[in-house]
Design a protein around this motif. Structure first.
Motif, PDB file in Angstrom:
ATOM      1  N   GLY A   9       0.819  -1.214   0.000  1.00 18.75           N
ATOM      2  CA  GLY A   9       0.000   0.000   0.000  1.00 18.75           C
ATOM      3  C   GLY A   9       0.846   1.254   0.000  1.00 18.75           C
ATOM      4  O   GLY A   9       0.486   2.269   0.613  1.00 18.75           O
ATOM      5  N   GLY A  12      -0.568   4.991  -0.963  1.00 16.88           N
ATOM      6  CA  GLY A  12      -1.488   5.744  -0.119  1.00 16.88           C
ATOM      7  C   GLY A  12      -0.760   6.738   0.771  1.00 16.88           C
ATOM      8  O   GLY A  12       0.474   6.773   0.820  1.00 16.88           O
ATOM      9  N   ASN A  36      -2.936   2.671  -8.188  1.00 20.05           N
ATOM     10  CA  ASN A  36      -2.501   4.069  -8.124  1.00 20.05           C
ATOM     11  C   ASN A  36      -1.081   4.251  -8.660  1.00 20.05           C
ATOM     12  O   ASN A  36      -0.149   4.550  -7.913  1.00 20.05           O
ATOM     13  N   ASN A  86      -8.120  -0.843   3.288  1.00 19.06           N
ATOM     14  CA  ASN A  86      -9.166   0.115   2.974  1.00 19.06           C
ATOM     15  C   ASN A  86     -10.194   0.119   4.100  1.00 19.06           C
ATOM     16  O   ASN A  86     -10.340  -0.864   4.819  1.00 19.06           O
ATOM     17  N   GLU A  99     -18.265  -7.703   0.089  1.00 22.14           N
ATOM     18  CA  GLU A  99     -17.465  -6.715   0.811  1.00 22.14           C
ATOM     19  C   GLU A  99     -16.678  -7.387   1.935  1.00 22.14           C
ATOM     20  O   GLU A  99     -15.509  -7.072   2.165  1.00 22.14           O
ATOM     21  N   HIS A 107      -6.876  -7.548   4.380  1.00 22.67           N
ATOM     22  CA  HIS A 107      -6.359  -7.202   5.702  1.00 22.67           C
ATOM     23  C   HIS A 107      -5.826  -8.395   6.486  1.00 22.67           C
ATOM     24  O   HIS A 107      -4.984  -8.210   7.370  1.00 22.67           O
ATOM     25  N   TYR A 148     -14.575  -3.683   9.755  1.00 24.98           N
ATOM     26  CA  TYR A 148     -13.221  -3.114   9.728  1.00 24.98           C
ATOM     27  C   TYR A 148     -12.521  -3.339  11.064  1.00 24.98           C
ATOM     28  O   TYR A 148     -11.346  -3.734  11.113  1.00 24.98           O
ATOM     29  N   MET A 185      -8.863   8.931   4.048  1.00 28.44           N
ATOM     30  CA  MET A 185      -9.893   8.158   4.738  1.00 28.44           C
ATOM     31  C   MET A 185     -10.825   9.047   5.565  1.00 28.44           C
ATOM     32  O   MET A 185     -11.939   8.641   5.894  1.00 28.44           O
TER      33      MET A 185
END
Length: 240
Positions: A9, A12, A36, A86, A99, A107, A148, A185
């Motif tokens: 990541g 980010g 990205n 995320n 999801e 994660h 999360y 975020m």
């Protein structure tokens, strides 16, 4: 001799800050990203002057085989920073199965299996280190972010258990648990909501990605050579 760290990541806000901090400390880097490319190009321009070797590695860690795609691009490795992830907001009763699968994959499953693949390379160095970027919600839980919070809590359990398993191999495993950090975020919050959040934090403000990066750098460094299985809270005293 070059020291190589993998930052997942890396494109980010927190990933970039970690990468810049490690590059300034002398690390060469594998810079993981998925979509990205622009963020990675910007990062490469920022760290180019530090003189290390910086290798972009593309892989979709939300897919079942993404961790393999990434592991196959890694050669010499001294450290791993599991930072990819995320957020997911919403009531648990509104959560879709797809999801949930994606959240657990990126994660929990991907970091676990990626680490499994890279342990033999870390063990060769006899001085490896792993840092997992979790969250304050992995420690305390959050309404409207139950899924999360669940995966972030699993990351902390992973760090603590793996630290015991790898300590005889001279590989340390720790985690950081950031609180409210100024990243995209929180861009969905209004100014009033952010001010209300800051008022609940004893330090009176949100943290910065650079402050998270400093914690990661410390846990990777020789300054923390006798620290393993720990969670460093970076939250300004919020909810402690």
């Amino acid at each position: 001799m070059k020291k190589f760290a993998l930052v997942t990541g890396a494109s980010g806000a927190i990933g970039k800050a970690i990468s810049i901090r490690l590059a300034s400390a002398g690390y060469s880097l594998y810079l993981h990203y998925n979509q990205n490319q622009q963020g990675i190009d910007e990062l490469l321009r920022k760290i180019g002057s530090f003189g290390g070797e910086y290798i972009p590695v593309k892989a979709d860690l939300a897919s079942k085989t993404g961790y393999l795609d990434l592991a196959n691009q890694i050669f010499s490795i001294d450290a791993i920073v599991h930072n990819a992830g995320n957020a997911l907001y919403g009531l648990l009763e509104d959560l879709e199965e797809e999801e949930t699968d994606a959240l657990i994959q990126i994660h929990v499953t991907a970091p676990l299996l990626l680490t499994k693949k890279l342990i033999p390379k870390l063990r060769q160095k006899q001085n490896g280190s792993i840092v997992i970027v979790s969250s304050i919600w992995g420690q305390t839980g959050a309404s409207y972010e139950v899924a999360y919070s669940t995966v972030k809590g699993a990351q902390l359990a992973f760090a603590k258990a793996l630290s015991k398993e790898l300590a005889p191999s001279k590989i340390r495993v720790n985690a950081v648990a950031p609180g409210a950090i100024q990243t995209p975020m929180v861009e969905g919050f209004t100014l009033e909501e952010l001010e209300a959040m800051a008022s609940e934090i004893p330090s009176g403000r949100l943290g910065t990605p650079e402050e998270v990066a400093n914690g990661v750098d410390f846990l990777l460094s020789e300054q923390s050579s006798y620290i393993t299985g720990q969670v460093l809270a970076i939250n300004g005293g919020w909810l402690t």
